[in-house]
Design a protein around this motif. Structure first.
Motif, PDB file in Angstrom:
ATOM      1  N   ALA A 145      -9.987   8.911   5.131  1.00 24.91           N
ATOM      2  CA  ALA A 145      -9.296   8.183   6.195  1.00 24.91           C
ATOM      3  C   ALA A 145      -8.030   7.539   5.641  1.00 24.91           C
ATOM      4  N   GLU A 146      -8.093   7.074   4.402  1.00 21.67           N
ATOM      5  CA  GLU A 146      -6.937   6.425   3.782  1.00 21.67           C
ATOM      6  C   GLU A 146      -5.752   7.388   3.666  1.00 21.67           C
ATOM      7  N   LYS A 147      -6.029   8.656   3.400  1.00 18.69           N
ATOM      8  CA  LYS A 147      -4.963   9.656   3.287  1.00 18.69           C
ATOM      9  C   LYS A 147      -4.303   9.890   4.646  1.00 18.69           C
ATOM     10  N   VAL A 148      -5.102   9.958   5.708  1.00 17.39           N
ATOM     11  CA  VAL A 148      -4.557  10.119   7.058  1.00 17.39           C
ATOM     12  C   VAL A 148      -3.694   8.906   7.405  1.00 17.39           C
ATOM     13  N   ILE A 149      -4.196   7.715   7.104  1.00 18.32           N
ATOM     14  CA  ILE A 149      -3.441   6.484   7.366  1.00 18.32           C
ATOM     15  C   ILE A 149      -2.105   6.518   6.629  1.00 18.32           C
ATOM     16  N   GLN A 150      -2.128   6.918   5.370  1.00 11.05           N
ATOM     17  CA  GLN A 150      -0.902   6.997   4.567  1.00 11.05           C
ATOM     18  C   GLN A 150       0.112   7.942   5.212  1.00 11.05           C
ATOM     19  N   LYS A 151      -0.327   9.099   5.660  1.00 13.23           N
ATOM     20  CA  LYS A 151       0.580  10.089   6.247  1.00 13.23           C
ATOM     21  C   LYS A 151       1.192   9.587   7.547  1.00 13.23           C
ATOM     22  N   VAL A 152       0.397   8.952   8.389  1.00 12.28           N
ATOM     23  CA  VAL A 152       0.919   8.427   9.656  1.00 12.28           C
ATOM     24  C   VAL A 152       1.899   7.291   9.392  1.00 12.28           C
ATOM     25  N   GLN A 153       1.608   6.451   8.398  1.00  4.00           N
ATOM     26  CA  GLN A 153       2.532   5.370   8.036  1.00  4.00           C
ATOM     27  C   GLN A 153       3.838   5.937   7.472  1.00  4.00           C
ATOM     28  N   GLU A 154       3.752   7.022   6.705  1.00  4.91           N
ATOM     29  CA  GLU A 154       4.967   7.669   6.192  1.00  4.91           C
ATOM     30  C   GLU A 154       5.850   8.156   7.339  1.00  4.91           C
TER      31      GLU A 154
END
Length: 76
Positions: A57-66
């Motif tokens: 989930a943290e990776k998905v969050i990182q990508k959306v924040q990017e």
């Protein structure tokens, strides 16, 4: 061993087709995401991501924040 499909859901501020278009390359280029969609009709703009077991989930969050959007994991 076959990878399991997992659905993750997030509250976001992705609220229109232009926003979806902006986040698309970030999510489509992320290994481990099989499919995703944003329900822009929902007040919480729910992003549902179907993943294999190789992405957090943290990776998905990182990508959306990017991509420039706010995102928060929804507890299922």
């Amino acid at each position: 061993m076959k990878a399991e499909n997992n659905n993750l859901q997030f509250k976001t501020n992705i609220n229109c087709s232009g926003c979806v278009a902006k986040v698309t390359p970030f999510l489509n280029d992320t290994r481990g995401i099989n499919q995703w969609e944003v329900n822009t009709e929902n007040k919480d703009k729910i992003l549902t991501v179907q993943t294999d077991d190789g992405i957090s989930a943290e990776k998905v969050i990182q990508k959306v924040q990017e991509a420039g959007f706010k995102i928060e994991l929804v507890s299922l």
